[in-house]
Scaffold this active site. Structure first.
Site, PDB file in Angstrom:
ATOM      1  CB  SER A   1      -0.882   0.005   1.255  1.00 23.75           C
ATOM      2  OG  SER A   1      -1.328   1.322   1.530  1.00 23.75           O
TER       3      SER A   1
ATOM      4  CE  LYS B   1      -4.175  -2.666   3.284  1.00 25.91           C
ATOM      5  NZ  LYS B   1      -5.468  -3.309   3.460  1.00 25.91           N
TER       6      LYS B   1
ATOM      7  CD  GLU C   1      -7.974  -7.623  -3.638  1.00 23.55           C
ATOM      8  OE1 GLU C   1      -8.796  -6.871  -3.109  1.00 23.55           O
ATOM      9  OE2 GLU C   1      -6.757  -7.364  -3.697  1.00 23.55           O
TER      10      GLU C   1
END
Ligand code: ARG
Length: 458
Positions: free
Chosen positions: A278, A284, A291
């Site tokens: 991130s 992160k 996804e």
């Protein structure tokens, strides 16, 4: 200016907007290799049958080879005025070899030509898909073997159900992708008929040999009905259906990867190669590849629905609507290839956190069924009674905030007097999975049999 292919009955050329809506060269140039292969087989057959001369055939073949290398080296100039790949190639052939080029389209129409080109393309794509699925299955087989004994929670309703092994869970995906691969193989068999020679829709009066072109192009046999041949896009629909089902499997796997890689689950760690960070939150590690695989499924399903909707209600035989078939198939094929490859990479690279899996497997009273089964087997209780007794034990453990195995023998006997110390042997997650030896069950011995079965078939 009017068109060089059908200018005979036209006084003026198309409106600019007509050209724009009509042209398919922007996407069907992808079919150039199939178009040239098909034309070479057709010209060879025409000469063999004495429909064109051997000299003209040689000029045509030579010209087509030149065009192939022009396209592959990026020198070829595609023209939207020439609508599609078929007319772009033919027009260039005329520039290269002159009037002999005009003989290539004898006993042929763009209707059977496009059906041929597209079938050849889809056939090759199906073969690629088959290979990609085999690679994905191989990746899963390796992980399954490595983790034949790794215990994890099995879920129903995403609630802890019974302990299973990670190897068994992997093999569930092997079954799914194995079925997808079977569907791919069947689709290759279904489409393995050559359309060329159906001509516009009615066949032709020339003495062509459709068996010869079919064999030259690697098809099992020619199609049997010329009207169906130019109307049929089942091979494209079948590819999209298979792609949608396969993408659905990939999407379920993607979803599990997303869940498993959360700190809350922590069952797996994705490799750096298949995750992203991130720009604001330094801690992160995001499962973007998973996804995106999940999202590609939406796109692939969309293509299936789009083409089904285009085809429904079309009268026989060819209608220009059918030109809308290609972009859907090309887009779905690209998405599916990417999704399978990304998934193969993720599965191969991910770290399995066996400690986390095992700890989770033992929580949530996952061996409650084993206690009930013990009561049936060792104390002769009917299963429904055993279920009730076990329910009491779970309630007691929940009240005390402990696991089933942490209840004392006295406490257990307080619920049912028939319980002995022997019961603790079935309350561990290892004992639970080892006991499930029914055919196709999660016991490591069974999972190893499943792996061996698939290794022979992969
Ligand atoms: N570009 C057309 C397609 O993709 C080729 C077939 C055209 N046939 C015709 N009769 N206009 O479907």
């Amino acid at each position: 200016s009017s068109n060089q292919m059908w200018g005979g009955r036209f006084a003026s050329g198309p409106a600019a907007i007509m050209e724009e809506i009509n042209a398919s060269i922007g996407f069907d140039k992808k079919l150039y290799a199939q178009d040239i292969r098909g034309s070479k087989a057709h010209a060879t057959m025409l000469a063999h049958q004495g429909i064109i001369s051997a000299e003209d055939k040689d000029k045509i073949l030579h010209g087509l080879d030149t065009i192939l290398s022009e396209i592959e080296s990026g020198q070829f100039v595609f023209s939207r005025k020439l609508e599609d790949i078929h007319m772009n190639v033919e027009a260039r052939l005329a520039e290269l070899i002159g009037s002999a080029a005009g003989r290539l389209h004898t006993a042929r129409s763009r209707n059977d030509q496009v059906a041929l080109d597209f079938r050849l393309w889809v056939k090759e794509e199906l073969q690629k898909t088959e290979a990609a699925l085999s690679a994905l299955i191989a990746a899963f087989l390796d992980r399954a073997e490595e983790h034949a004994e790794t215990v994890m929670p099995g879920f129903t309703h995403l609630q802890t159900a019974q302990p299973v092994t990670f190897g068994h869970h992997c093999m569930a995906y092997v079954e799914m992708f194995g079925r997808d691969r079977q569907r791919v193989r069947h689709a290759i068999e279904h489409l393995d008929e050559s359309p060329i020679g159906a001509a516009a829709l009615a066949g032709t009066g020339y003495n062509i040999d459709r068996h010869m072109t079919a064999a030259a192009l690697g098809f099992r046999e020619p199609t049997r009905n010329s009207i169906d041949t130019v109307s049929d896009r089942d091979f494209a629909l079948e590819f999209l259906s298979i792609a949608s089902i396969c993408a659905t499997h990939l999407s379920r796997l993607a979803e599990e990867i997303v869940i498993w890689s959360t700190p809350q689950f922590g069952f797996i760690r994705l490799s750096d190669a298949f995750s992203t960070g991130s720009s604001i939150m330094p801690q992160k590690k995001n499962p973007d590849a998973a996804e995106l695989v999940r999202a590609k499924t939406g796109r692939i399903n969309g293509s299936l629905i789009a083409l089904l909707t285009v085809m429904k209600g079309l009268p026989l035989a060819y209608s220009k609507d059918m030109q809308e078939d290609k972009e859907q198939v090309f887009d779905a094929a690209e998405s599916l290839e990417l999704a399978i490859a990304a998934m193969t990479g993720m599965v191969t690279d991910m770290t399995i956190r066996t400690d986390k899996m095992k700890a989770a497997a033992g929580s949530g009273y996952s061996t409650a069924t084993d206690l009930a089964d013990w009561l049936v087997r060792e104390a002769g209780l009917p299963f429904r009674d055993a279920h009730h007794v076990t329910g009491n034990a779970v309630a007691m453990a929940e009240k005390k905030g402990c696991d089933l195995a942490e209840l004392s023998l006295e406490e257990l006997q307080g619920i049912n007097a028939a319980i002995t110390a022997d019961v603790y042997n079935v309350l561990t997650v290892e004992a639970s999975v080892a006991s499930r030896k029914s055919f196709g069950g999660t016991a490591p011995s069974e999972v190893r049999k499943q792996i061996a079965w698939w290794r022979e078939r992969n």
